[in-house]
Design an enzyme around this catalytic site. Structure first.
Site, PDB file in Angstrom:
ATOM      1  N   ARG A 183       0.854  -1.180   0.000  1.00 27.10           N
ATOM      2  CA  ARG A 183       0.000   0.000   0.000  1.00 27.10           C
ATOM      3  C   ARG A 183       0.891   1.231   0.000  1.00 27.10           C
ATOM      4  NH1 ARG A 183      -2.595   2.864   4.904  1.00 27.10           N
ATOM      5  NH2 ARG A 183      -3.655   4.539   3.790  1.00 27.10           N
ATOM      6  N   HIS A 211      -2.646  11.032   1.403  1.00 28.46           N
ATOM      7  CA  HIS A 211      -2.089  10.778   2.730  1.00 28.46           C
ATOM      8  C   HIS A 211      -1.427  12.083   3.193  1.00 28.46           C
ATOM      9  CE1 HIS A 211      -0.818   7.234   5.451  1.00 28.46           C
ATOM     10  NE2 HIS A 211      -0.459   8.335   6.092  1.00 28.46           N
ATOM     11  N   GLU A 254      -7.175   8.643   6.927  1.00 25.46           N
ATOM     12  CA  GLU A 254      -7.365   9.208   8.260  1.00 25.46           C
ATOM     13  C   GLU A 254      -7.805  10.667   8.294  1.00 25.46           C
ATOM     14  OE1 GLU A 254      -4.002   8.547  10.785  1.00 25.46           O
ATOM     15  OE2 GLU A 254      -4.261   6.388  10.754  1.00 25.46           O
ATOM     16  N   ASN A 300      -7.367   1.661   9.860  1.00 22.94           N
ATOM     17  CA  ASN A 300      -6.053   1.713  10.496  1.00 22.94           C
ATOM     18  C   ASN A 300      -6.275   1.507  11.986  1.00 22.94           C
ATOM     19  OD1 ASN A 300      -5.369   2.565   7.945  1.00 22.94           O
ATOM     20  ND2 ASN A 300      -4.679   4.604   8.546  1.00 22.94           N
ATOM     21  N   TYR A 325      -4.510   1.055  15.736  1.00 22.81           N
ATOM     22  CA  TYR A 325      -3.327   1.121  16.595  1.00 22.81           C
ATOM     23  C   TYR A 325      -3.674   0.929  18.069  1.00 22.81           C
ATOM     24  CZ  TYR A 325      -0.623   2.872  12.637  1.00 22.81           C
ATOM     25  OH  TYR A 325       0.018   2.981  11.426  1.00 22.81           O
ATOM     26  N   GLU A 337      -3.602  -0.266   8.169  1.00 20.58           N
ATOM     27  CA  GLU A 337      -2.388   0.005   8.948  1.00 20.58           C
ATOM     28  C   GLU A 337      -2.514  -0.658  10.308  1.00 20.58           C
ATOM     29  OE1 GLU A 337      -1.205   4.136   9.451  1.00 20.58           O
ATOM     30  OE2 GLU A 337      -1.670   4.584   7.360  1.00 20.58           O
TER      31      GLU A 337
HETATM   32  C1  GBH Z   1      -0.998   6.686  11.194  1.00 21.07           C
HETATM   33  O1  GBH Z   1      -1.660   7.526  12.088  1.00 21.07           O
HETATM   34  C2  GBH Z   1      -0.653   7.399   9.913  1.00 21.07           C
HETATM   35  O2  GBH Z   1      -1.542   7.050   8.883  1.00 21.07           O
HETATM   36  C3  GBH Z   1       0.757   7.186   9.463  1.00 21.07           C
HETATM   37  O3  GBH Z   1       1.083   8.103   8.473  1.00 21.07           O
HETATM   38  C4  GBH Z   1       1.679   7.264  10.661  1.00 21.07           C
HETATM   39  O4  GBH Z   1       3.026   7.198  10.304  1.00 21.07           O
HETATM   40  C5  GBH Z   1       1.341   6.107  11.568  1.00 21.07           C
HETATM   41  O5  GBH Z   1      -0.013   6.108  11.909  1.00 21.07           O
HETATM   42  C6  GBH Z   1       2.120   6.092  12.861  1.00 21.07           C
HETATM   43  O6  GBH Z   1       1.847   7.224  13.632  1.00 21.07           O
HETATM   44  O7  GBH Z   1       1.203  13.229  18.799  1.00 21.07           O
HETATM   45  O8  GBH Z   1      -0.298  13.040  20.663  1.00 21.07           O
HETATM   46  O9  GBH Z   1      -0.851  14.524  18.831  1.00 21.07           O
HETATM   47  C7  GBH Z   1      -2.111   6.923  13.286  1.00 21.07           C
HETATM   48  C8  GBH Z   1      -3.031   7.848  14.028  1.00 21.07           C
HETATM   49  C9  GBH Z   1      -3.084  10.115  14.649  1.00 21.07           C
HETATM   50  C10 GBH Z   1      -1.750   8.602  15.856  1.00 21.07           C
HETATM   51  C11 GBH Z   1      -2.259  11.244  15.211  1.00 21.07           C
HETATM   52  C12 GBH Z   1      -0.927   9.719  16.422  1.00 21.07           C
HETATM   53  C13 GBH Z   1      -0.941  12.016  17.033  1.00 21.07           C
HETATM   54  C14 GBH Z   1      -1.040  11.979  18.513  1.00 21.07           C
HETATM   55  N1  GBH Z   1      -2.280   8.943  14.564  1.00 21.07           N
HETATM   56  N2  GBH Z   1      -1.727  10.910  16.515  1.00 21.07           N
HETATM   57  S1  GBH Z   1      -0.205  13.296  19.248  1.00 21.07           S
END
Ligand code: GBH
Length: 487
Positions: free
Chosen positions: A115, A159, A205, A333, A335, A393
């Site tokens: 992807r 993105h 996202e 996605n 996490y 993701e």
């Molecule tokens: C994804 O976001 C993205 O799609 C990708 O580009 C990125 O590299 C990957 O995850 C890993 O981060 O710093 O406390 O403000 C995941 C969702 C949204 C999680 C923004 C982190 C920031 C939190 N992300 N968030 S903060």
């Protein structure tokens, strides 16, 4: 192999050895007879698509090359203080020049799919109007290289690297003009690539590029809009998605599939009992009102409109029809878990904040909750009846150390992946239609505001030399793919 047997298990093992493990397992095929290979219990369906994900600005570099226009992330990362150590994506992983090598990394993992995302300002340097032949040609080369190596390309159209010109001219996502430009761009890319790419994701996202970019100012373009303007930007972003769905159908080859990649907030019931499960589903609908819910239902849920009152977005019925254009698949996605409990309030649910002792990975926000990878697909299938789901993701940061002999023993990442993929297995084995999984990320890359400080790759990148090293997690993932099972 096992030294610490209790007497009871020891006796059983001797018995198993005497009659042979395979005949024992055929006597009791579902009971997990000792010595039976665990693949039998954690096997994924044939044809399950294992892959890796990246995004243009995070890996490509070559920011000034071959006619690429600037994006809001070029501008933002060059403003002192916005990114860790003032780092930028100017060079990143230099994938623009090293894509052939990177395709070989995928191949050596046995990955079935990749992807990647297209950089909008490479293709339309000012966002609209004039195309840049050299820009689209890069993605054609990348796609051809993937196909020549038996890897199926999955293409994300946005993105986060919005052409700067659209920010300057229209205020970016604050304008319907940007939504229209996105539709045109999506249709153009589909017309060029859909003979070789079957799956397109419109956006990656919404909440990240809108809420962090236009509300919190932590991401490009670094704005802190008041609620009414923020909600309107959200609306134009989902509208852009809908216009892109229509344009891809219109300009793409017959059979082209379109969906999105959303880090929707997926509610995990605090305990798996009926009231909490119901509350988690209700929370998932309401808490995603501005993005995934309106896309899947073609309507803003009442709770959202009421709660925002005068700040609610302005829209037409036609907008909602476009936003709700049916999708071929849904990408999510995943996490972190968001725990939900049943509650007596009118909403019927409450978000449970994690205690400060809750474990997380190297990124402070990355709370560990493997069950999120079970509930995510289950909600999408049960709430919105999605028939084709991808985990677009999943992965984590860890404090990787490259040893002098070139190894990275990222045992915490392996732990994370093993547990999350194990829960994904539960979802698949219960029949939720997950067709593939994209690990974030193939290699360490530009982690937005965290720069190169946080590493998410299963290949380690030495940014001085651009050399890539497989981490322990790459070996782990290769095993998963080869056996089509998680162990
Ligand atoms: C994804 O976001 C993205 O799609 C990708 O580009 C990125 O590299 C990957 O995850 C890993 O981060 O710093 O406390 O403000 C995941 C969702 C949204 C999680 C923004 C982190 C920031 C939190 N992300 N968030 S903060």
């Amino acid at each position: 192999m096992q030294k610490n047997f209790s007497r009871r298990t020891f006796g059983k093992t001797v018995g198993a050895a005497a009659i042979g493990a395979s005949s024992l397992s055929s006597l009791a095929p579902n009971l997990g007879a000792q010595g039976t290979p665990r693949e039998n219990y954690y096997q994924f369906p044939n044809g399950f698509l294992w892959g890796c994900a990246t995004a243009a600005y995070q890996v490509e570099g070559a920011a000034q090359e071959d006619g690429r226009g600037p994006s809001i992330w070029d501008t933002f990362s060059h403003i002192p203080g916005k990114v860790y150590n003032n780092q930028t994506g100017d060079v990143a992983d230099d994938q623009y020049h090293r894509y052939k090598e990177d395709v070989q990394l995928l191949k050596s993992l046995g990955a079935k799919t990749y992807r990647f995302s297209v950089s909008w300002p490479r293709v339309f340097p000012t966002g609209a109007g004039q195309t840049n032949e050299k820009g689209i040609a890069y993605y054609e080369r990348l796609v051809d290289e993937l196909l020549a190596n038996g890897i199926e390309p999955f293409c994300t159209l946005f993105h986060w690297d919005l052409p700067q010109a659209l920010q300057d001219k229209f205020g970016g996502w604050e304008s319907r003009e940007t939504s229209k430009a996105f539709g045109d761009y999506a249709g153009y890319v589909a017309s060029k690539l859909s003979d070789r790419v079957q799956h397109f994701f419109t956006m990656n996202e919404f909440s990240s590029f809108i809420d962090l970019g236009y509300r919190d100012g932590r991401f490009a373009p670094g704005l802190k809009l008041p609620p009414a303007r923020l909600n309107q930007a959200r609306h134009y972003a989902v509208l852009a998605h809908g216009l892109a769905v229509q344009a891809i159908r219109d300009k793409g080859k017959t059979g082209t599939k379109v969906g999105l990649a959303e880090n929707f907030l997926s509610g995990v019931p605090v305990i798996e009992s009926e009231p909490h499960v119901k509350a988690a589903a209700q929370a998932t609908r309401v808490l995603n009102a501005q993005y995934l819910t309106v896309i899947m239902e073609g309507k803003y849920v009442n709770e959202y409109i009421q709660q925002e009152g005068a700040n609610a977005p302005k829209f037409t019925p036609e907008d909602l029809k476009i936003i709700g254009s049916p999708l071929d698949f849904v990408g999510i996605n995943i996490y972190t878990p968001v725990y939900i409990r049943a509650d007596d309030s009118s909403m019927g649910f409450a978000v449970v904040k994690n205690p400060s002792s809750y474990p997380h990975m190297a990124s402070p926000w990355l709370d560990i909750g493997p069950e999120a990878l079970y509930w995510g697909p289950r909600h999408v299938a049960q709430i919105w009846n999605a028939k084709e789901i991808y985990i677009t993701e999943n992965g984590c940061s860890s404090a990787d150390v490259l040893t002098p002999d070139g190894h990275v023993y990222d045992t915490d990442r392996v732990m994370y992946l093993r547990n999350y993929i194990g829960k994904l297995h539960r979802a698949v084995s219960e029949g939720f239609p997950v067709r593939g999984y994209f690990l974030w990320s193939l290699m360490d890359n530009f982690e937005w505001a965290d720069g190169y400080n946080l590493r998410f790759g299963i290949y380690y990148v030495d940014y001085q030399t651009q050399k890539r090293y497989p981490k322990l997690s790459a070996q782990f993932y290769r095993e998963v793919i080869e056996r089509n099972a998680v162990l």
